[in-house]
Write a protein that holds these residues in place. Structure first.
Motif, PDB file in Angstrom:
ATOM      1  N   GLY A  11       0.834  -1.210   0.000  1.00 54.30           N
ATOM      2  CA  GLY A  11       0.000   0.000   0.000  1.00 54.30           C
ATOM      3  C   GLY A  11       0.863   1.251   0.000  1.00 54.30           C
ATOM      4  N   GLY A  14      -0.263   4.803  -0.913  1.00 50.32           N
ATOM      5  CA  GLY A  14      -1.294   5.431  -0.087  1.00 50.32           C
ATOM      6  C   GLY A  14      -0.702   6.473   0.841  1.00 50.32           C
ATOM      7  N   GLN A  15      -1.549   7.047   1.691  1.00 54.34           N
ATOM      8  CA  GLN A  15      -1.039   8.181   2.480  1.00 54.34           C
ATOM      9  C   GLN A  15      -0.120   7.759   3.630  1.00 54.34           C
ATOM     10  OE1 GLN A  15      -3.343  10.565   4.803  1.00 54.34           O
ATOM     11  NE2 GLN A  15      -4.816   8.998   5.408  1.00 54.34           N
ATOM     12  N   ILE A  16      -0.365   6.633   4.263  1.00 53.60           N
ATOM     13  CA  ILE A  16       0.616   6.191   5.278  1.00 53.60           C
ATOM     14  C   ILE A  16       1.929   5.838   4.579  1.00 53.60           C
ATOM     15  CG2 ILE A  16       1.204   4.417   6.989  1.00 53.60           C
ATOM     16  CD1 ILE A  16      -1.737   4.275   7.730  1.00 53.60           C
ATOM     17  N   ASP A  42       1.921  -1.980  -4.572  1.00 54.71           N
ATOM     18  CA  ASP A  42       0.545  -1.462  -4.590  1.00 54.71           C
ATOM     19  C   ASP A  42      -0.209  -2.201  -5.690  1.00 54.71           C
ATOM     20  OD1 ASP A  42      -1.833   0.377  -4.335  1.00 54.71           O
ATOM     21  OD2 ASP A  42      -0.471   1.383  -2.956  1.00 54.71           O
ATOM     22  N   VAL A  87       0.583  -2.299   4.920  1.00 57.14           N
ATOM     23  CA  VAL A  87      -0.280  -1.124   5.043  1.00 57.14           C
ATOM     24  C   VAL A  87      -1.429  -1.186   4.031  1.00 57.14           C
ATOM     25  CG1 VAL A  87      -0.291   1.399   5.118  1.00 57.14           C
ATOM     26  CG2 VAL A  87       1.787   0.187   5.735  1.00 57.14           C
ATOM     27  N   GLY A  89      -4.644  -2.400   2.022  1.00 59.94           N
ATOM     28  CA  GLY A  89      -5.853  -3.131   2.366  1.00 59.94           C
ATOM     29  C   GLY A  89      -7.042  -2.491   1.710  1.00 59.94           C
ATOM     30  N   GLN A 112      -1.355 -12.629   0.296  1.00 59.38           N
ATOM     31  CA  GLN A 112      -0.046 -12.036   0.621  1.00 59.38           C
ATOM     32  C   GLN A 112       0.718 -12.899   1.627  1.00 59.38           C
ATOM     33  OE1 GLN A 112      -0.676  -7.769   1.228  1.00 59.38           O
ATOM     34  NE2 GLN A 112      -1.198  -7.518  -0.932  1.00 59.38           N
ATOM     35  N   VAL A 129      -0.481  -3.154   9.570  1.00 59.11           N
ATOM     36  CA  VAL A 129      -1.029  -1.846   9.931  1.00 59.11           C
ATOM     37  C   VAL A 129      -2.479  -1.731   9.447  1.00 59.11           C
ATOM     38  CG1 VAL A 129      -0.777   0.660   9.597  1.00 59.11           C
ATOM     39  CG2 VAL A 129       1.266  -0.778   9.828  1.00 59.11           C
ATOM     40  N   ASN A 131      -6.285  -2.031   8.573  1.00 62.79           N
ATOM     41  CA  ASN A 131      -7.428  -2.500   9.367  1.00 62.79           C
ATOM     42  C   ASN A 131      -8.298  -3.503   8.620  1.00 62.79           C
ATOM     43  OD1 ASN A 131      -7.143  -1.197  11.871  1.00 62.79           O
ATOM     44  ND2 ASN A 131      -7.500   0.754  10.821  1.00 62.79           N
ATOM     45  N   HIS A 187      -7.057  -3.140  17.988  1.00 63.32           N
ATOM     46  CA  HIS A 187      -6.866  -1.770  17.487  1.00 63.32           C
ATOM     47  C   HIS A 187      -8.214  -1.297  16.945  1.00 63.32           C
ATOM     48  CE1 HIS A 187      -5.436   1.772  15.481  1.00 63.32           C
ATOM     49  NE2 HIS A 187      -5.969   1.351  14.360  1.00 63.32           N
ATOM     50  N   SER A 241      -7.255   9.958   7.286  1.00 63.60           N
ATOM     51  CA  SER A 241      -6.871   9.293   8.528  1.00 63.60           C
ATOM     52  C   SER A 241      -5.442   9.655   8.897  1.00 63.60           C
ATOM     53  CB  SER A 241      -7.062   7.786   8.407  1.00 63.60           C
ATOM     54  OG  SER A 241      -6.152   7.262   7.491  1.00 63.60           O
TER      55      SER A 241
HETATM   56  P1  NAI Z   1      -4.844   4.707   1.715  1.00 62.43           P
HETATM   57  O1  NAI Z   1      -6.157   4.325   1.129  1.00 62.43           O
HETATM   58  O2  NAI Z   1      -4.302   6.079   1.496  1.00 62.43           O
HETATM   59  O3  NAI Z   1      -3.718   3.678   1.191  1.00 62.43           O
HETATM   60  C1  NAI Z   1      -3.930   2.305   1.083  1.00 62.43           C
HETATM   61  C2  NAI Z   1      -3.130   1.818  -0.116  1.00 62.43           C
HETATM   62  O4  NAI Z   1      -3.222   0.395  -0.171  1.00 62.43           O
HETATM   63  C3  NAI Z   1      -3.652   2.352  -1.456  1.00 62.43           C
HETATM   64  O5  NAI Z   1      -2.575   2.913  -2.199  1.00 62.43           O
HETATM   65  C4  NAI Z   1      -4.216   1.108  -2.134  1.00 62.43           C
HETATM   66  O6  NAI Z   1      -4.102   1.148  -3.544  1.00 62.43           O
HETATM   67  C5  NAI Z   1      -3.329   0.029  -1.528  1.00 62.43           C
HETATM   68  N1  NAI Z   1      -3.858  -1.325  -1.628  1.00 62.43           N
HETATM   69  C6  NAI Z   1      -5.145  -1.746  -1.639  1.00 62.43           C
HETATM   70  N2  NAI Z   1      -5.213  -3.075  -1.789  1.00 62.43           N
HETATM   71  C7  NAI Z   1      -3.937  -3.518  -1.870  1.00 62.43           C
HETATM   72  C8  NAI Z   1      -3.366  -4.795  -2.050  1.00 62.43           C
HETATM   73  N3  NAI Z   1      -4.132  -5.881  -2.186  1.00 62.43           N
HETATM   74  N4  NAI Z   1      -2.019  -4.891  -2.090  1.00 62.43           N
HETATM   75  C9  NAI Z   1      -1.247  -3.786  -1.974  1.00 62.43           C
HETATM   76  N5  NAI Z   1      -1.736  -2.552  -1.822  1.00 62.43           N
HETATM   77  C10 NAI Z   1      -3.064  -2.417  -1.770  1.00 62.43           C
HETATM   78  O7  NAI Z   1      -4.964   4.353   3.260  1.00 62.43           O
HETATM   79  P2  NAI Z   1      -4.005   4.813   4.469  1.00 62.43           P
HETATM   80  O8  NAI Z   1      -4.555   6.029   5.082  1.00 62.43           O
HETATM   81  O9  NAI Z   1      -2.592   4.800   4.008  1.00 62.43           O
HETATM   82  O10 NAI Z   1      -4.268   3.639   5.505  1.00 62.43           O
HETATM   83  C11 NAI Z   1      -3.873   2.310   5.230  1.00 62.43           C
HETATM   84  C12 NAI Z   1      -4.470   1.348   6.235  1.00 62.43           C
HETATM   85  O11 NAI Z   1      -3.947   1.580   7.538  1.00 62.43           O
HETATM   86  C13 NAI Z   1      -5.992   1.429   6.380  1.00 62.43           C
HETATM   87  O12 NAI Z   1      -6.493   0.108   6.473  1.00 62.43           O
HETATM   88  C14 NAI Z   1      -6.178   2.143   7.686  1.00 62.43           C
HETATM   89  O13 NAI Z   1      -7.420   1.839   8.283  1.00 62.43           O
HETATM   90  C15 NAI Z   1      -5.016   1.597   8.474  1.00 62.43           C
HETATM   91  N6  NAI Z   1      -4.597   2.367   9.644  1.00 62.43           N
HETATM   92  C16 NAI Z   1      -4.140   1.667  10.741  1.00 62.43           C
HETATM   93  C17 NAI Z   1      -3.660   2.298  11.856  1.00 62.43           C
HETATM   94  C18 NAI Z   1      -3.143   1.517  13.021  1.00 62.43           C
HETATM   95  O14 NAI Z   1      -2.776   2.147  14.009  1.00 62.43           O
HETATM   96  N7  NAI Z   1      -3.096   0.197  13.004  1.00 62.43           N
HETATM   97  C19 NAI Z   1      -3.640   3.779  11.931  1.00 62.43           C
HETATM   98  C20 NAI Z   1      -4.102   4.431  10.724  1.00 62.43           C
HETATM   99  C21 NAI Z   1      -4.562   3.738   9.630  1.00 62.43           C
END
Ligand code: NAI
Length: 331
Positions: A11, A14-16, A42, A87, A89, A112, A129, A131, A187, A241
């Protein structure tokens, strides 16, 4: 000179991912003397954006960054990696049922897991990471049986750091003087942020947080809900987020796991339960852990009062339900 360590970020477009990869390339995760090779995965709709991130990594001219693999091929992404930060999902979209989101993520983590099992370096350490983080990690564990269960963890360090941050603001002390909070469980909003064993460094020695705060109603009420709801508060404020703090906490998680926790300090990690503290075995549950020689162990013997017991059990129940839901998606 040290051999480079290969770090996978899924991922990564994405933003993280965007916040995390420069931290890894700067040595925030593994130390300023540890070269790294970044593997970024990605999916096809994000392939072009992923290439853009790779261009920026080149442009930033990081001295520690010895190579970048940017790919939409899961096998290429997983090959030879020593550390995997998961990251990527499927996010919950408006109107989606919990079961639908779970089902998407179960299938992602199942496939994966197989790729990591077959192609990652032996003893690869995994941090989930995305969710639902605990349950995604559990699925990954189930479908990568040759990776030791102790190598598969999920991120609750962000929640842990949020708890330290709230105490530091309340007492007007520096956050680095606060330690040994605990995040128990999932979490999610059922997590239990516990400061019954947390302390603050003061000029007259270490003092229990409870003694300094002197407000049990706040500690048992607003403090807990603030930490539980912090993710939602960030989304409300930023319309996105938490990415910066999630990325930073992911670095903290791996750094402490690999390099060890400081003497006298524990941290929170989502790990495979062995039944400690009467938490059902076989869940990925957040516990207080110390790390040494690249291995975590659960801090034992902490007193759990009646208030805490209920909260530990409630979040365990939610994880048991999530596990059942995840398994129902497999059949
Ligand atoms: P985002 O939507 O900006 O990025 C997610 C990326 O994952 C996207 O680029 C997407 O194309 C990619 N992706 C989707 N399916 C995929 C796959 N099968 N294989 C590889 N990449 C794939 O989301 P963001 O903000 O970066 O958050 C990512 C995740 O982290 C979310 O699930 C969010 O809920 C979770 N999260 C967890 C936290 C924690 O403390 N455990 C804290 C904040 C967010």
């Amino acid at each position: 000179a040290k051999e480079p360590v290969r770090v996978l970020v899924t991922g990564a477009a994405g933003q993280i991912g965007y916040a995390l990869v420069p931290m890894i390339a700067r040595g925030v995760m593994l130390g300023s003397d540890q070269p790294v090779i970044l593997h970024m995965l990605d999916i096809p709709p994000a392939a072009e954006a992923l290439d853009g991130v790779k261009m920026e990594l080149v442009d930033a001219a990081f001295p520690l960054l010895k190579g970048v693999v940017a790919t939409i091929d899961v096998v290429e992404a997983c090959t030879g990696v020593n550390i995997a930060i998961m990251v990527g999902g499927f996010p919950r979209k408006e109107g989606m049922e919990r079961k639908d989101v779970m089902s998407k993520n179960v299938s992602i983590y199942k496939s994966q897991a197989s790729a990591l099992e077959k192609h990652a370096a032996p003893n690869c350490k995994v941090l989930v990471v995305a969710n639902p983080a605990n349950t995604n990690a559990l699925i990954l564990k189930e479908f990568a049986p040759s990776i030791p269960a102790k190598n598969i963890t999920c991120l609750t360090r962000l929640d842990h750091n949020r708890a330290l941050g709230q105490i530091s603001e309340r007492l007007n002390v520096h956050v680095s003087d606060v330690k040994n909070a605990i995040i128990w469980g999932n979490h999610s909003s059922t997590q239990y942020p516990d400061v019954n064993h947390a302390t603050v460094k003061t000029p007259s020695g270490e003092k229990p947080v409870r003694e300094l705060v002197k407000d049990d109603a706040w500690l048992n009420g607003e403090f807990i809900t603030t930490v539980q709801q912090r993710g939602a508060a960030i989304i409300k404020a930023r319309k996105l987020s938490s990415a910066l703090s999630a990325a930073s906490s992911a670095c903290d998680h791996i750094r402490d796991w690999v390099l060890g926790t400081p003497q006298g300090t524990w941290v929170s990690m989502g790990v495979y339960s062995d039944g400690s503290y009467n938490v059902p075995a076989g869940l990925i549950y957040s516990f207080p852990v110390i790390c040494k020689n690249g291995e975590w162990s659960i801090v034992q013997g902490l007193n759990i009062d009646e208030f805490s017991r209920k909260k530990l059990d409630l979040t365990a129940e939610e994880l048991t339900e999530e596990k059942a839901l995840a398994y129902s998606c497999l059949s």
